[in-house]
Write an enzyme that holds these catalytic residues in place. Structure first.
Site, PDB file in Angstrom:
ATOM      1  N   GLY A 111      35.917  89.074  72.519  1.00  0.00           N
ATOM      2  CA  GLY A 111      37.347  89.687  72.102  1.00  0.00           C
ATOM      3  C   GLY A 111      37.850  88.075  71.412  1.00  0.00           C
ATOM      4  N   THR A 115      32.884  88.841  65.892  1.00  0.00           N
ATOM      5  CA  THR A 115      32.469  89.967  64.929  1.00  0.00           C
ATOM      6  C   THR A 115      33.049  89.977  63.821  1.00  0.00           C
ATOM      7  OG1 THR A 115      31.806  90.975  66.905  1.00  0.00           O
ATOM      8  CG2 THR A 115      31.743  92.291  64.962  1.00  0.00           C
ATOM      9  N   ASN A 160      38.009  93.968  74.811  1.00  0.00           N
ATOM     10  CA  ASN A 160      37.835  94.119  73.278  1.00  0.00           C
ATOM     11  C   ASN A 160      38.028  95.379  73.195  1.00  0.00           C
ATOM     12  OD1 ASN A 160      37.684  94.060  70.486  1.00  0.00           O
ATOM     13  ND2 ASN A 160      36.077  92.352  70.804  1.00  0.00           N
ATOM     14  N   SER A 163      34.189  95.918  71.351  1.00  0.00           N
ATOM     15  CA  SER A 163      33.501  94.778  71.599  1.00  0.00           C
ATOM     16  C   SER A 163      32.009  95.036  71.409  1.00  0.00           C
ATOM     17  CB  SER A 163      33.603  94.780  73.261  1.00  0.00           C
ATOM     18  OG  SER A 163      32.767  93.767  73.540  1.00  0.00           O
ATOM     19  N   SER A 164      31.252  94.187  70.891  1.00  0.00           N
ATOM     20  CA  SER A 164      29.704  94.209  70.354  1.00  0.00           C
ATOM     21  C   SER A 164      29.099  94.177  71.983  1.00  0.00           C
ATOM     22  CB  SER A 164      29.339  93.254  69.761  1.00  0.00           C
ATOM     23  OG  SER A 164      30.291  92.835  68.760  1.00  0.00           O
ATOM     24  N   GLU A 392      31.036  86.319  79.336  1.00  0.00           N
ATOM     25  CA  GLU A 392      31.675  87.256  80.007  1.00  0.00           C
ATOM     26  C   GLU A 392      31.928  86.975  81.474  1.00  0.00           C
ATOM     27  OE1 GLU A 392      29.846  91.080  79.034  1.00  0.00           O
ATOM     28  OE2 GLU A 392      30.652  91.324  77.077  1.00  0.00           O
TER      29      GLU A 392
HETATM   30  N1  LIG Z   1      40.701  86.997  61.769  1.00  0.00           N
HETATM   31  C1  LIG Z   1      41.277  88.023  62.733  1.00  0.00           C
HETATM   32  N2  LIG Z   1      42.167  88.592  61.852  1.00  0.00           N
HETATM   33  C2  LIG Z   1      42.914  89.610  62.337  1.00  0.00           C
HETATM   34  N3  LIG Z   1      42.434  90.222  63.626  1.00  0.00           N
HETATM   35  C3  LIG Z   1      41.377  89.792  64.178  1.00  0.00           C
HETATM   36  C4  LIG Z   1      40.661  88.516  63.674  1.00  0.00           C
HETATM   37  N4  LIG Z   1      39.717  88.139  64.498  1.00  0.00           N
HETATM   38  C5  LIG Z   1      39.915  89.065  65.370  1.00  0.00           C
HETATM   39  N5  LIG Z   1      40.643  90.132  65.397  1.00  0.00           N
HETATM   40  C6  LIG Z   1      41.080  91.195  66.321  1.00  0.00           C
HETATM   41  O1  LIG Z   1      40.522  90.891  67.443  1.00  0.00           O
HETATM   42  C7  LIG Z   1      39.572  92.074  67.886  1.00  0.00           C
HETATM   43  C8  LIG Z   1      38.403  91.641  68.612  1.00  0.00           C
HETATM   44  O2  LIG Z   1      37.489  90.824  67.589  1.00  0.00           O
HETATM   45  P1  LIG Z   1      36.065  90.963  67.702  1.00  0.00           P
HETATM   46  O3  LIG Z   1      35.468  90.076  66.249  1.00  0.00           O
HETATM   47  O4  LIG Z   1      35.557  92.257  67.833  1.00  0.00           O
HETATM   48  O5  LIG Z   1      35.728  89.750  68.940  1.00  0.00           O
HETATM   49  P2  LIG Z   1      34.221  89.506  69.496  1.00  0.00           P
HETATM   50  O6  LIG Z   1      33.289  90.093  68.743  1.00  0.00           O
HETATM   51  O7  LIG Z   1      34.401  88.100  69.710  1.00  0.00           O
HETATM   52  O8  LIG Z   1      34.065  90.252  70.884  1.00  0.00           O
HETATM   53  C9  LIG Z   1      39.407  92.533  66.476  1.00  0.00           C
HETATM   54  O9  LIG Z   1      38.927  93.920  66.931  1.00  0.00           O
HETATM   55  C10 LIG Z   1      40.681  92.522  65.804  1.00  0.00           C
HETATM   56  O10 LIG Z   1      41.549  93.448  66.088  1.00  0.00           O
HETATM   57 MG   LIG Z   2      31.786  91.343  69.074  1.00  0.00          MG
END
Ligand SMILES: Nc1ncnc2c1ncn2[C@@H]1O[C@H](COP(=O)(O)OP(=O)(O)O)[C@@H](O)[C@H]1O
Ligand SMILES: [Mg+2]
Length: 1107
Positions: A111, A115, A160, A163-164, A392
């Site tokens: 989160g 990604t 998240n 979440s991947s 995690e």
């Molecule tokens: N640069 C960004 N701008 C806006 N929202 C973001 C950004 N980075 C992450 N988010 C928000 O945070 C959430 C989680 O990000 P994600 O990349 O899926 O996390 P991770 O892959 O680290 O678990 C995304 O779904 C988005 O809503």
């Molecule tokens: Mg991810």
């Protein structure tokens, strides 16, 4: 046109500090405050040297627009405010220009935005790399692989919403120009346990919900699915809907992305069929059934679902049913079949679902790779983007968390290796002075997990392969024996019993102190998950499926390829793939993005300092800054450095003879760079400050421009000189030729001039002699000539005199004759000339007129008086004649026409003419009367015996005999009366009896009144005081009003010689006895029919309504 470059720097308009290296003083508090300050001002990116820290804003910021891409494109890393684009640009440019393979390592908790960051990097690179239809297709495919993989590999977790649940590493491949060629995706350990069970508040993989919400009714029917999530055991109910996520819309996005990536329609359909089969597997339920021999056996409760699955996948129902109730174990040549109890059957079902789904996922990745792989065999440059699940820590942590956290340990290790350790070691290697900085090296934790002899993974494998009863507990016991003394391992039962008093540590758990914190792992399920066992009966059943995709997912089910060796365990597989990944990353130039999660609520604007502090600590960011500050920002081997900057100094340009290091020394001295700004290592130059480097770069750029000018100058000079020499040579040749030609011409001119002069002189001499000879001869002839002239003169004088005499005589005669002529002409001129003109004119006119008449004779129109034709006029001056002629002709033919009339007809026409004069354009009834012949005696009283008495009473000639309506003066009603007009009288008689009712002598009739309208009413006014007038005037209505009025008028005129007064008016007065009554004609409505009606309104007014 080159854009005007504005020199900017990271230091401009900085909020806090953009680069933590510049932080003063440096401690945890200032570090966090700086991050927070920047976060509050929407600056989510901050640098530590070349590492980018990204704080998840949890809301969309306007900093990823195409304009921003342009801003960061081709700019120095430290030129603009920190941004993920700056890092992407740096990586892409050093890949393209310096031929260095790159990798982008994105780390952080679940989160934290990894990604998203990886997508931003990819989209930036896609935006700045080459253009063109083919390149765009490659880019589109690379970008569109994301939604597909996210649908199948991402899920909502408590950390998240997207979440991947798998690790992803993507190599993007470029050609030498930097255009993308394709890519390769590697996936790591999908968290497949999620397929059958999800923790509270979490969901299964997105694709299940997307399919059920987004598929058309038709597709759902085909897959025998229902839209209701609650129908499926595998879908947890408490969080089926995620806020702000439209599963149905995402389903369409995914289908579209699949199409772009290159999935055939039938492939996409097969994939959905497998997804449906997995969902439906969860609905198969078992019940116990006791057998005679005492063995437990399970039975499928409701075979309907099984039947549908078999239809969907093309598996023989009995085969699958058997696979759920028996298990065959093959050992050496023996085959033993045992029945499954209910718990084992459920285990088998879930194992099948998990395997089916995770193999489908791997198949998807391979399929995407097939589409996006580079089509050429040319050498490729590679940019790897790693987005792997973050660290995690859940309430219940199991095998998956253990594996994920192990992977994060390895990444931290590589970060440490490449940045901290590598940096320090390099300084030592290069002999540069270095103050040692302490940092936590997590190699020891990696070792605890992955050591081949006594690492946790090795223990687990050993336990799984060991014969005898193996449980999670025996595994824990083993760990307790082997790892108890390890300082990062804790467990209640460890040998030293150090933790026996630690009540926070329950039984059947062990705790590892990871670099990012302590994590308590539940040992339950470790053995099973590591074994990843799928009963062979099931894989064989799957292999027999008619569904080609499913069949291909279970190759080991092929009885021909039976393999008794155990497949590698999940743990060892993962360890191996992580090791490959690490090796791969080490060959590339790393770029770091360290993602930080500002709060646990997935909320914008909240910055939890404790949470951030924890992440900063375990990510070792502070140490990272310290190392940067102690060290040098930039280093480069001497040769490339000299090569790059040698143009900045006279001694080194263009060639330096001697060792490269000496060259760099000379160069730096010459440029007067302060000595504290750099150090000389053994093979590299170290530059302390990036600013120094930028200065060098700027100087180089300036110098390159100068050099370009110089080269241009020399080339232009050389070009002009060669051109000039060529011109000069040509000029000499041309001049020589021209001179020769000019001289030649001049000589010829002189020569011909001499000849001319010569001939002139000779001529002149000859003419002179001739002249002398002629003179002599003329002198001789002159005497004779003079004599001759003299005689001639004498003779001519005589002749002249005679001629003069004769002329005078002739002149007198002529003058006389002229004078006479003049006199005569004067006398007769006036007669002759004027008359002739007039005569000719008249003659011509006569001829024209004659011709006109002759022609007219032939063109005469017909004799019909209504024929309007008349030939056109030939001459303008005959206009009036022509008109007159037309009139005369018309009159003549009218007369001719009239002459044909008999006396009878004449009378009739006379009467009609009279009527026309009286009524035309005055009375609307008139036009309808024109066509009616005036008959007069409509009623033939002589012939009807009923009227014999009436006939006898009248002696005079009857002019009109007709039945009229007499209007009753009192009420307007009408009665029929015979109306008779004789030469002297007007009579009214009863229609039935023929008895005379009234008789009025014509002399007493004074006036007839009628309306102007289309009605037959008329009033006959009588002379006041006369006998007939005692009852008053008559009011009649008749169909032959026009005829009757005309005849009355004519008869009156002929008998009394007085013109009868006929008044045409829509309102007139009538005398009724003593009263004068006004008769008024109004426009009646149509409903009474076309007959006018008459009504007595009051004693002064009688109204006639005319339709
Ligand atoms: N640069 C960004 N701008 C806006 N929202 C973001 C950004 N980075 C992450 N988010 C928000 O945070 C959430 C989680 O990000 P994600 O990349 O899926 O996390 P991770 O892959 O680290 O678990 C995304 O779904 C988005 O809503
Ligand atoms: Mg991810």
């Amino acid at each position: 046109m080159a854009k005007m470059e504005v020199k900017t720097s990271l230091l401009d308009n900085m909020i806090g500090v953009g680069d933590m290296v510049l932080l003063e003083p440096l401690n945890e508090e200032t570090f966090i405050n700086n991050l927070k300050k920047r976060f509050d001002h929407n600056e989510i990116y901050t640098y530590i040297g070349s590492v980018v820290i990204s704080v998840n804003p949890y809301r969309s910021l306007p900093i990823y627009s195409p304009e921003k891409v342009e801003d960061y494109r081709n700019r120095n890393f430290y030129e603009l405010s920190p941004h993920i684009f700056a890092l992407s640009d740096e990586a892409y440019r050093s890949l393209r220009d310096q031929d260095k393979d790159q990798c982008i390592l994105i780390t952080g908790e679940s989160g934290a935005g990894k990604t998203e960051a990886s997508k931003l990097v990819m989209s930036y690179v896609a935006a700045v790399c080459g253009k063109g239809a083919e390149v765009n297709q490659v880019k589109e495919q690379l970008l569109q692989s994301n939604p597909v993989l996210e649908a199948f590999g991402n899920a909502k977790t408590v950390r998240n919403d997207n979440s991947s649940r798998f690790g992803k590493y993507m190599d993007i491949e470029f050609d030498f120009k930097g255009d993308p060629l394709g890519g390769v995706i590697s996936n790591y350990l999908l968290e497949k346990s999620r397929v059958v069970k999800q923790p509270r508040g979490e969901r299964n993989f997105h694709v299940f919900y997307q399919l059920l919400s987004g598929a058309s009714e038709e597709l759902l029917n085909k897959l025998t699915l229902e839209r209701d999530f609650s129908r499926y055991n595998y879908l947890s109910l408490d969080s089926a809907k995620v806020n702000g996520v439209d599963d149905a819309a995402n389903f369409r996005t995914v289908r579209n992305a699949m199409q772009i990536v290159g999935f055939m329609d039938h492939e996409a359909e097969s994939v959905l069929e497998v997804v449906a089969a997995v969902l439906k597997l969860g609905n198969i339920e078992f019940k116990p059934e006791s057998r005679v021999n005492g063995l437990d056996e399970s039975k499928i409760k409701d075979k309907n679902e099984l039947k549908e699955i078999c239809e969907l996948t093309g598996i023989d129902q009995s085969v699958l049913e058997r696979a759920f109730s028996f298990r065959t174990v093959e050992a050496k040549q023996e085959k033993v079949s045992t029945t499954l109890n209910v718990a084992q059957a459920y285990y088998a079902r879930d194992a099948l679902a998990k395997n089916l789904y995770s193999r489908l996922f791997s198949w998807l990745v391979n399929r995407i790779n097939e589409s996006i792989k580079a089509q050429t065999k040319v050498r490729k440059k590679v940019m790897g983007v790693l987005d792997i699940y973050g660290f995690e820590i859940f309430e219940d942590n199991s095998f998956e968390q253990f594996i994920i956290n192990y992977c994060n340990e390895k990444l931290q290790q590589i970060f440490i290796e490449l940045t901290l350790k590598e940096e320090q070691e390099e300084y030592v290697r290069e002999g540069i002075e270095w103050t040692h900085i302490d940092y936590f090296n997590n190699a020891i934790i990696c070792d605890l997990i992955e050591n081949n002899t006594n690492g946790i993974l090795a223990m687990l494998d050993e336990e799984c392969l060991r014969p005898g009863t193996v449980t999670d507990e025996t595994f824990l016991e083993k760990l307790n024996q082997v790892c108890a003394t390890h300082q990062h391992f804790e467990s209640r039962m460890s040998k030293s019993s150090r933790f026996l008093n630690d009540t926070s540590l329950p039984h059947s758990c062990f705790r590892i102190q990871h670099y990012a914190g302590k994590v308590l792992y539940q040992v339950e399920g470790f053995v099973d998950k590591n074994n990843d066992l799928l009963y062979r009966d099931l894989s064989q059943a799957m292999w027999k499926a008619g569904h080609t995709l499913i069949k291909s997912l279970f190759p080991e089910g092929n009885p021909a390829k039976i393999n008794l060796k155990r497949p590698p365990t999940a743990g060892s597989q993962f360890k191996a793939s992580v090791a490959t990944l690490m090796k791969n990353l080490q060959t590339k130039n790393p770029n770091y993005i360290r993602c930080i999660k500002p709060n646990d609520k997935k909320a914008a604007h909240i910055f939890s300092e404790a949470l951030v502090c924890h992440q900063i600590r375990y990510l070792g960011l502070l140490e990272n800054v310290r190392v940067r500050r102690a060290g040098y920002a930039f280093r480069q081997a001497y040769e490339p450095c000299l090569e790059r900057y040698k143009m900045l100094c006279k001694q080194t340009w263009p060639h330096w003879k001697g060792p490269a290091r000496a060259g760099v020394e000379v160069l730096f001295n010459e440029l007067e760079i302060p000595v504290e700004e750099y150090s000389f290592g053994r093979s590299k130059i170290f530059i302390r400050n990036p600013r120094t480097l930028f200065k060098l770069e700027d100087l180089r750029k300036q110098r390159l421009e100068d050099l370009a000018t110089l080269i241009q100058k020399i080339y232009r000079g050389w070009k002009c000189r060669t051109h000039f020499l060529l011109m000069r040579k040509s000029q000499i040749v041309i001049a020589a030729w021209y001179r020769r030609y000019a001289q030649q011409k001049r000589y010829q001119q002189i020569k011909s001039s001499a000849l001319v002069i010569q001939s002139y002189i000779r001529g002149w001499k000859a003419r002179k002699i001739l002249r002398e000879l002629k003179h002599q001869k003329r002198c001789e002839e002159a005497a004779t000539t003079i004599a001759a002239y003299w005689h001639g003169t004498q003779a001519r004088r005589e002749l002249k005199r005679l001629k003069e005499e004769a002329r005078r005589k002739h002149a007198v005669a002529v003058i006389w004759a002229y004078w006479l002529g003049l006199k005569v002409r004067r006398e007769y001129r006036k007669f002759f000339r004027a008359n002739a003109g007039k005569k000719i004119y008249e003659f011509t006119l006569q001829r024209i007129v004659q011709k006109y008449f002759l022609e007219m004779k032939n063109k005469m129109p017909s004799l019909s008086p209504i024929d309007k034709n008349w030939p056109p006029r030939p001459y303008l001056f005959l206009d009036s004649t022509h008109k007159e002629l037309k009139r005369i002709f018309h009159l003549w033919r009218c007369k001719k026409y009239r002459d044909q009339f008999t006396d009878q007809q004449k009378l009739i026409y006379e009467e009609k003419l009279e009527a026309s004069e009286l009524f035309k354009d005055k009375k609307a009834l008139y036009p309808s009367s024109v066509g009616q012949p005036f008959q007069g005696a409509y009623l033939e009283i002589n012939k009807n015996p009923k009227y014999k008495k009436l006939k006898d009473a009248i002696e005079e000639k009857i002019i009109i005999a007709e039945v009229v309506n007499k209007i009753n003066r009192a009420n307007g009603k009408s009665t029929s009366r015979i109306f008779l007009l004789t030469n002297n009288n007007l009579l009214l008689a009863d229609q039935k009896s023929g008895q005379i009712k009234s008789e009025v002598p014509l002399v007493d009739v004074t006036k007839v009144s009628m309306s102007s309208q289309n009605d037959g009413f008329f009033a006959v006014h009588l002379k006041e005081g006369s006998e007939a007038a005692s009852k008053g005037d008559f009011l009649f209505s008749s169909d032959h009003l026009i005829e009757m009025a005309t005849k009355l008028y004519r008869t009156t005129l002929s008998q009394t010689k007085q013109k009868l007064n006929i008044e045409i008016s829509d309102e007139f007065l009538v005398q009724f006895r003593q009263d004068k009554v006004c008769v008024k004609f109004i426009q009646g409505n149509q409903k009474n029919g076309s007959v006018p009606t008459c009504k007595r309104k009051n004693n002064r007014l009688l109204e006639v309504a005319v339709p």
